[in-house]
Write a protein that holds these residues in place. Sequence first.
Motif, PDB file in Angstrom:
ATOM      1  N   GLU A 176       0.842  -1.203   0.000  1.00 53.47           N
ATOM      2  CA  GLU A 176       0.000   0.000   0.000  1.00 53.47           C
ATOM      3  C   GLU A 176       0.877   1.253   0.000  1.00 53.47           C
ATOM      4  OE1 GLU A 176      -3.309   0.464   0.044  1.00 53.47           O
ATOM      5  OE2 GLU A 176      -4.284  -1.353   0.791  1.00 53.47           O
ATOM      6  N   LEU A 177       1.969   1.227   0.757  1.00 54.01           N
ATOM      7  CA  LEU A 177       2.894   2.357   0.757  1.00 54.01           C
ATOM      8  C   LEU A 177       3.556   2.507  -0.608  1.00 54.01           C
ATOM      9  CD1 LEU A 177       4.272   4.628   2.363  1.00 54.01           C
ATOM     10  CD2 LEU A 177       6.062   2.983   2.979  1.00 54.01           C
ATOM     11  N   GLU A 178       3.900   1.389  -1.234  1.00 54.45           N
ATOM     12  CA  GLU A 178       4.483   1.437  -2.574  1.00 54.45           C
ATOM     13  C   GLU A 178       3.488   2.035  -3.575  1.00 54.45           C
ATOM     14  OE1 GLU A 178       7.511   0.941  -3.052  1.00 54.45           O
ATOM     15  OE2 GLU A 178       8.309  -0.817  -2.014  1.00 54.45           O
ATOM     16  N   ALA A 213       2.990   5.056   8.447  1.00 55.52           N
ATOM     17  CA  ALA A 213       4.354   5.107   7.925  1.00 55.52           C
ATOM     18  C   ALA A 213       4.629   6.452   7.263  1.00 55.52           C
ATOM     19  CB  ALA A 213       4.575   3.971   6.923  1.00 55.52           C
ATOM     20  N   VAL A 214       3.635   6.975   6.551  1.00 56.98           N
ATOM     21  CA  VAL A 214       3.784   8.291   5.925  1.00 56.98           C
ATOM     22  C   VAL A 214       4.036   9.352   6.992  1.00 56.98           C
ATOM     23  CG1 VAL A 214       2.554  10.107   4.670  1.00 56.98           C
ATOM     24  CG2 VAL A 214       2.436   7.743   3.873  1.00 56.98           C
ATOM     25  N   LEU A 224       7.028  -1.748   8.053  1.00 55.80           N
ATOM     26  CA  LEU A 224       7.300  -1.690   6.627  1.00 55.80           C
ATOM     27  C   LEU A 224       8.806  -1.570   6.429  1.00 55.80           C
ATOM     28  CD1 LEU A 224       4.289  -0.617   7.002  1.00 55.80           C
ATOM     29  CD2 LEU A 224       4.560   0.348   4.740  1.00 55.80           C
ATOM     30  N   SER A 225       9.314  -2.137   5.359  1.00 53.95           N
ATOM     31  CA  SER A 225      10.757  -2.198   5.158  1.00 53.95           C
ATOM     32  C   SER A 225      11.358  -0.811   4.963  1.00 53.95           C
ATOM     33  CB  SER A 225      11.077  -3.068   3.942  1.00 53.95           C
ATOM     34  OG  SER A 225      10.699  -2.398   2.751  1.00 53.95           O
ATOM     35  N   PRO A 226      12.614  -0.632   5.373  1.00 56.67           N
ATOM     36  CA  PRO A 226      13.291   0.651   5.154  1.00 56.67           C
ATOM     37  C   PRO A 226      13.331   1.042   3.678  1.00 56.67           C
ATOM     38  CG  PRO A 226      14.524  -0.695   6.707  1.00 56.67           C
ATOM     39  CD  PRO A 226      13.441  -1.567   6.147  1.00 56.67           C
ATOM     40  N   ALA A 227      13.463   0.053   2.790  1.00 57.05           N
ATOM     41  CA  ALA A 227      13.535   0.352   1.354  1.00 57.05           C
ATOM     42  C   ALA A 227      12.238   0.979   0.854  1.00 57.05           C
ATOM     43  CB  ALA A 227      13.837  -0.923   0.570  1.00 57.05           C
ATOM     44  N   SER A 228      11.096   0.450   1.297  1.00 59.30           N
ATOM     45  CA  SER A 228       9.815   1.006   0.856  1.00 59.30           C
ATOM     46  C   SER A 228       9.622   2.414   1.404  1.00 59.30           C
ATOM     47  CB  SER A 228       8.658   0.099   1.299  1.00 59.30           C
ATOM     48  OG  SER A 228       8.523   0.076   2.711  1.00 59.30           O
ATOM     49  N   ARG A 229      10.060   2.644   2.632  1.00 61.76           N
ATOM     50  CA  ARG A 229       9.946   3.982   3.216  1.00 61.76           C
ATOM     51  C   ARG A 229      10.872   4.963   2.503  1.00 61.76           C
ATOM     52  NH1 ARG A 229      10.425   0.973   8.145  1.00 61.76           N
ATOM     53  NH2 ARG A 229      12.297   2.102   8.755  1.00 61.76           N
ATOM     54  N   ARG A 241      11.853   4.819  -0.644  1.00 65.62           N
ATOM     55  CA  ARG A 241      11.312   5.137  -1.971  1.00 65.62           C
ATOM     56  C   ARG A 241      10.202   6.177  -1.877  1.00 65.62           C
ATOM     57  NH1 ARG A 241      12.708  -0.379  -2.967  1.00 65.62           N
ATOM     58  NH2 ARG A 241      10.789  -1.152  -1.997  1.00 65.62           N
ATOM     59  N   PHE A 242       9.362   6.041  -0.848  1.00 64.74           N
ATOM     60  CA  PHE A 242       8.311   7.045  -0.668  1.00 64.74           C
ATOM     61  C   PHE A 242       8.926   8.408  -0.356  1.00 64.74           C
ATOM     62  CE2 PHE A 242       5.667   9.681   1.978  1.00 64.74           C
ATOM     63  CZ  PHE A 242       4.455   9.673   1.315  1.00 64.74           C
ATOM     64  N   ASP A 243       9.889   8.420   0.534  1.00 63.97           N
ATOM     65  CA  ASP A 243      10.528   9.668   0.946  1.00 63.97           C
ATOM     66  C   ASP A 243      11.135  10.395  -0.254  1.00 63.97           C
ATOM     67  OD1 ASP A 243      11.449  11.584   2.825  1.00 63.97           O
ATOM     68  OD2 ASP A 243      13.422  10.650   2.820  1.00 63.97           O
ATOM     69  N   GLN A 244      11.791   9.650  -1.137  1.00 61.17           N
ATOM     70  CA  GLN A 244      12.419  10.265  -2.305  1.00 61.17           C
ATOM     71  C   GLN A 244      11.369  10.813  -3.268  1.00 61.17           C
ATOM     72  OE1 GLN A 244      15.856  10.729  -2.734  1.00 61.17           O
ATOM     73  NE2 GLN A 244      14.968  12.122  -4.244  1.00 61.17           N
ATOM     74  N   ALA A 245      10.296  10.057  -3.474  1.00 58.03           N
ATOM     75  CA  ALA A 245       9.227  10.522  -4.369  1.00 58.03           C
ATOM     76  C   ALA A 245       8.566  11.780  -3.816  1.00 58.03           C
ATOM     77  CB  ALA A 245       8.190   9.417  -4.563  1.00 58.03           C
ATOM     78  N   TRP A 246       8.408  11.837  -2.488  1.00 49.87           N
ATOM     79  CA  TRP A 246       7.813  13.018  -1.856  1.00 49.87           C
ATOM     80  C   TRP A 246       8.716  14.236  -2.036  1.00 49.87           C
ATOM     81  CZ3 TRP A 246       3.162  13.928   0.549  1.00 49.87           C
ATOM     82  CH2 TRP A 246       3.056  15.121   1.265  1.00 49.87           C
TER      83      TRP A 246
END
Length: 376
Positions: free
Chosen positions: A226-228, A257-258, A295-300, A302-307
Amino acid sequence: MSDPRLDLEALLGTQSRTYKTRQVTDDMVRRPIHVAIALWDQPWKSAKDQKIEGWVIAVDSKRARFVRRGRTTKGDVVERTIAELKNALKNLPGQAWIVTGRRQTLLRAVLEDRGYLVTGSFSEKNRAGKRAAMQRKKDDHAALREAKRTGERPENIQSTPVPTTPAFWWPQFSQSKAQVAEDELVRIATDASSDTVYKGAMCFVASTGDYQLHTQESKASTDELELESLTLALKYLHKIGARQAIIESDSVAALEAVDYILSGEKSDTRRNGSRNSREQNSRRRNPRARRWRGLSPASRSRFDQAWKNLHGHCEVEIRRVLGHAGDPLNQAADQIAYMGLRAIAHPLKQSRPTLKHGIDKALKKAASNAVESIES
């Protein structure tokens, strides 16, 4: 001779017995008593079958709200749960609607034999579901800690292999043709589906008519996917040059997570300033709260970078929407993600045209329902 085209019902899952046990009707929701039952188990050396089992019964009615809990080492968790349920409901007037976990086939069968109205999956429309799920998680973790502390946890725990179906292909569908005006508000619904064994599907559907379905080999939980999906939505907004947007998710864990990810950003980059301020203040008071898990650090990351890539270009609000509550975009995203996950297990030539047809049908229905909602 060409391969026969797969029937759409095979991707929707509406032909399966499992689907029918999860359907929620208006009669269920209107019942005065809502009950949610959650079971858990942990390895336990001295218990029968080396397993301790527990139950959580959450009840929500006009007269009372309460939770009953218990555990057993005798292998009789279903019988004990039914007895506890009967005792909990004996003084409450009216009929009850009960929800159970998806894999509690035996419990559901016994409840139905006793005349109870049961749904084989937790639904957000059931008022007691959230409390039961939260308490189950606490009791399960407490039993695990106790087993380790008392020496009851077996040294060698053999995991039972989960039967899987082969992956014939990994569906990837998208459309991003929209031309948005500078003052146009883009609304996006995200969703995901996972078997938590080897495959997952992520999806978003936008009010512009655009969408994306991405499937991949993954053991990640639905919440992580869902985060992805939220990350995919952010990338889409950057691609089309949107200036303002609302992204909605029905995953509480993904939204938490967000909040965690954005808690270190400046106030004008946060999803919700007041809420994230409270989150940050909570972490200052409680150092343990700074270690967000789930949630995995990698998924977090990726969200952080997109934001960050979108910051300064588009004003985005990320908020919660109730799943399966009739929202057109959410329903479309949920259905497309689910169909994409199921299509993986069918040969490409048979399932690809069916999946594309199902996606088009879901998008048209969402657009039609959105228009009807505005007109009404």
